[in-house]
Scaffold this active site. Structure first.
Site, PDB file in Angstrom:
ATOM      1  N   SER A  46       0.827  -1.212   0.000  1.00  0.00           N
ATOM      2  CA  SER A  46       0.000   0.000   0.000  1.00  0.00           C
ATOM      3  C   SER A  46       0.863   1.265   0.000  1.00  0.00           C
ATOM      4  CB  SER A  46      -0.933   0.001   1.216  1.00  0.00           C
ATOM      5  OG  SER A  46      -0.187  -0.189   2.407  1.00  0.00           O
ATOM      6  N   THR A  65     -40.559  26.214  -9.366  1.00  0.00           N
ATOM      7  CA  THR A  65     -40.802  24.836  -8.939  1.00  0.00           C
ATOM      8  C   THR A  65     -41.015  24.068 -10.240  1.00  0.00           C
ATOM      9  OG1 THR A  65     -43.186  25.196  -8.747  1.00  0.00           O
ATOM     10  CG2 THR A  65     -41.911  25.500  -6.734  1.00  0.00           C
ATOM     11  N   SER A 101     -14.186  27.598 -26.649  1.00  0.00           N
ATOM     12  CA  SER A 101     -14.261  26.444 -27.526  1.00  0.00           C
ATOM     13  C   SER A 101     -13.216  26.608 -28.622  1.00  0.00           C
ATOM     14  CB  SER A 101     -15.660  26.356 -28.138  1.00  0.00           C
ATOM     15  OG  SER A 101     -15.605  25.674 -29.370  1.00  0.00           O
ATOM     16  N   LYS A 149     -18.197  30.922 -27.895  1.00  0.00           N
ATOM     17  CA  LYS A 149     -18.514  30.159 -26.679  1.00  0.00           C
ATOM     18  C   LYS A 149     -17.711  30.597 -25.461  1.00  0.00           C
ATOM     19  CE  LYS A 149     -20.716  26.784 -26.303  1.00  0.00           C
ATOM     20  NZ  LYS A 149     -20.599  25.398 -26.695  1.00  0.00           N
ATOM     21  N   ASN A 183     -17.687  28.642 -21.900  1.00  0.00           N
ATOM     22  CA  ASN A 183     -18.298  27.474 -21.261  1.00  0.00           C
ATOM     23  C   ASN A 183     -18.073  27.463 -19.747  1.00  0.00           C
ATOM     24  OD1 ASN A 183     -19.129  26.463 -23.753  1.00  0.00           O
ATOM     25  ND2 ASN A 183     -17.135  25.494 -24.102  1.00  0.00           N
ATOM     26  N   GLU A 211     -19.488  22.684 -14.422  1.00  0.00           N
ATOM     27  CA  GLU A 211     -19.792  21.325 -14.906  1.00  0.00           C
ATOM     28  C   GLU A 211     -18.965  20.279 -14.161  1.00  0.00           C
ATOM     29  OE1 GLU A 211     -20.477  21.363 -19.470  1.00  0.00           O
ATOM     30  OE2 GLU A 211     -19.191  23.054 -19.000  1.00  0.00           O
ATOM     31  N   GLN A 254      -7.348  -2.257   4.028  1.00  0.00           N
ATOM     32  CA  GLN A 254      -6.314  -1.451   3.370  1.00  0.00           C
ATOM     33  C   GLN A 254      -6.895  -0.707   2.163  1.00  0.00           C
ATOM     34  OE1 GLN A 254      -2.135  -2.839   3.138  1.00  0.00           O
ATOM     35  NE2 GLN A 254      -2.534  -3.098   0.957  1.00  0.00           N
ATOM     36  N   LYS A 265      -8.143   3.579   2.037  1.00  0.00           N
ATOM     37  CA  LYS A 265      -7.465   4.873   1.935  1.00  0.00           C
ATOM     38  C   LYS A 265      -7.610   5.574   0.591  1.00  0.00           C
ATOM     39  CE  LYS A 265      -4.241   2.847   4.977  1.00  0.00           C
ATOM     40  NZ  LYS A 265      -5.199   1.750   4.931  1.00  0.00           N
TER      41      LYS A 265
HETATM   42  N1  ARG Z   1      -1.055  -1.436   5.244  1.00  0.00           N
HETATM   43  C1  ARG Z   1      -1.998  -1.952   6.163  1.00  0.00           C
HETATM   44  C2  ARG Z   1      -3.373  -1.242   6.005  1.00  0.00           C
HETATM   45  O1  ARG Z   1      -3.410  -0.270   5.354  1.00  0.00           O
HETATM   46  C3  ARG Z   1      -1.506  -1.794   7.559  1.00  0.00           C
HETATM   47  C4  ARG Z   1      -2.072  -2.783   8.529  1.00  0.00           C
HETATM   48  C5  ARG Z   1      -1.502  -4.115   8.287  1.00  0.00           C
HETATM   49  N2  ARG Z   1      -1.899  -5.051   9.307  1.00  0.00           N
HETATM   50  C6  ARG Z   1      -1.780  -6.334   9.150  1.00  0.00           C
HETATM   51  N3  ARG Z   1      -2.209  -7.084  10.114  1.00  0.00           N
HETATM   52  N4  ARG Z   1      -1.290  -6.853   8.068  1.00  0.00           N
HETATM   53  O2  ARG Z   1      -4.361  -1.680   6.509  1.00  0.00           O
END
Ligand code: ARG
Length: 471
Positions: A36, A168, A290, A296, A298, A303, A335, A338
């Site tokens: 990650s 309305t 444009s 134009k 825009n 948008e 994971q 995020k």
């Molecule tokens: N990179 C992991 C996450 O974003 C961190 C936690 C990892 N924990 C584990 N037990 N492998 O969730």
């Protein structure tokens, strides 16, 4: 910050952080799906802040020696400045920001670094880092919303008595004031602000010290780390602490509703700036031309703001789907939380800033607004109300009489104020000259003085209220 370095793993040696029971390293594909670091490096500041607080607590409780903790805390600051300076080679083999930081810390301070992970796990570590990150975004959303609300209040202040059509079904309904329309959005954005503030309040419990899922046998002080990181208290259940992502979901749901509001306003701006409406002129700073049609201009920013709800609500659905069905406590599925939140937050902040800029620059075309407000029989309700007040007619009858007058005006190709008294009396003999007093749009809006109504006097009160609240 530098980009993720390409994998430096040869996929033959076991991971130094957890490889004790492994004879071989992961397959390259495993490494690719598992890592990650390409995205969670955004949480470096939160990771280092959390680790420094944890280390300080380990010293204060006597779990670690002061000398080790000093080296750890100093070393962590060095890692942070290396990463923030873009002078850092991230390793995919080290999976994530937590292990990249710890590995570099080991290079910098030696074996003391290995003691930092005492009484914690990556599970409480990542929950803490992510909470800190999301918490900052809640604050940023509130700040962005307040800036936008101030821009809307300034528009309302300038145009408290400019008349425009109220719609309305997107059909002309009754005249309203420009200020009133602007303040409708202020109310909506204020509710958004409230949702972020509520969520902030609810999420502000510290997961750190929950360890992997069960707590720890070390005599840690969770109050101390919670306080150091600005949390109100430690989270009370270690299983919940590592498995909870409600805070991210609350951020995404509040962001979705906010993006929906932005999208509705953006839609109005697109309509209002069209050649058919000509209600507003948007500044060149937030428009594009444009490449083929020279005339134009825009409303691209509007948008794009209108479209942002797509990815933000998408993130909300994606994370909700990730979380549903996960058994307690931590699963690696989490994971996947995020990137959705990062993308939604980035785009929400951008949309808020763009909307604030557009609203600040936007020029209402007051004569066009007024002409549109006066067309489409917009004061028919005022006429019906006059029949009720002045002729003591039941509202249902007044509605009917007014309908006939609208029909007559339509047949004559004129608006209601253009009918003669004779025309009026041909529909109802008791109508007098006084009726013309209520058919003008300014009189119409001025009469709507009920609390929350569109009358300029009420709008000015609300402008004053918001100016005071927003400082
Ligand atoms: N990179 C992991 C996450 O974003 C961190 C936690 C990892 N924990 C584990 N037990 N492998 O969730």
């Amino acid at each position: 910050m530098s980009d993720t370095g390409s994998s430096d793993s040869t996929a033959t040696s076991a991971n130094t952080m957890w490889g004790g029971r492994f004879a071989a390293g992961p397959d390259a594909i495993m490494e690719a799906i598992n890592a990650s670091i390409s995205f969670d490096q955004r949480m470096v500041r939160q990771d280092i802040e959390g680790s420094r607080a944890h280390a300080a607590m380990l010293a204060a409780t006597g779990i670690l020696r002061d000398s080790d903790v000093e080296a750890i805390r100093e070393g962590l600051l060095t890692v942070l400045s290396e990463i923030e300076g873009g002078d850092f080679a991230f390793s995919t083999a080290l999976e994530d920001i937590h292990m990249n930081v710890e590995a570099r810390l080991t290079e910098l301070v030696g074996p003391a670094a290995g003691r930092l992970h005492t009484a914690r796990s990556r599970n409480d570590q990542v929950a803490t880092d992510f909470k800190l990150w999301v918490r900052d975004q809640m604050k940023a959303a509130i700040t962005g919303l307040e800036a936008l609300m101030r821009a809307l209040v300034a528009q309302a202040d300038a145009g408290a008595d400019w008349v425009m059509p109220g719609f309305t079904h997107l059909q002309t309904a009754q005249p309203v004031t420009w200020g009133h329309h602007m303040l409708a959005y202020v109310e909506m954005f204020a509710r958004d602000r409230g949702r972020f503030a509520d969520a902030y309040h609810r999420m502000n419990e510290c997961p750190l010290g929950a360890a992997a899922l069960a707590g720890t046998s070390f005599p840690i002080d969770r109050e101390m780390t919670a306080k150091a990181l600005g949390f109100d208290r430690p989270a009370a259940n270690s299983l919940d602490a590592v498995s909870d992502r409600d805070f991210a979901l609350e951020f995404l749901s509040a962001a979705s509703i906010c993006a929906m509001h932005l999208s509705r306003f953006a839609e109005e701006l697109v309509i209002w700036s069209s050649a058919q409406f000509r209600f507003v002129s948007l500044s060149d700073r937030f428009s594009t031309g444009s490449s083929i049609m020279p005339q134009k201009k825009n409303p691209d920013a509007a948008e794009l703001i209108r479209a942002k709800i797509g990815r933000i609500f998408g993130a909300n659905v994606a994370l909700m789907t990730v979380m549903k069905g996960l058994p307690l406590a931590y699963s690696k599925d989490m994971q996947e939380d995020k990137e959705q939140v990062f993308d939604a937050a980035d785009n929400l902040m951008l949309a808020l800033a763009a909307m604030e800029g557009m609203v600040g620059d936007m020029q209402a075309r007051v004569p066009e607004l007024e002409a549109a407000a006066a067309s489409g029989f917009s004061t028919a309700t005022d006429l019906a109300d006059w029949l009720v007040h002045s002729l003591d007619m039941p509202f249902r009858d007044a509605h009917h009489v007014t309908g006939s007058l609208v029909k007559l005006a339509e047949d004559k190709g004129c608006d209601l104020p253009d009918l003669s008294l004779d025309d009026m009396q041909s529909v109802h003999g008791a109508i007098t000259d006084d009726v013309f007093g209520v058919l003008g749009v300014h009189n119409s809006v001025a009469s709507r003085t009920s609390y929350g109504g569109t009358a300029p006097v009420r709008v000015r009160e609300q402008v004053a209220r918001w100016q005071k609240l927003l400082g």
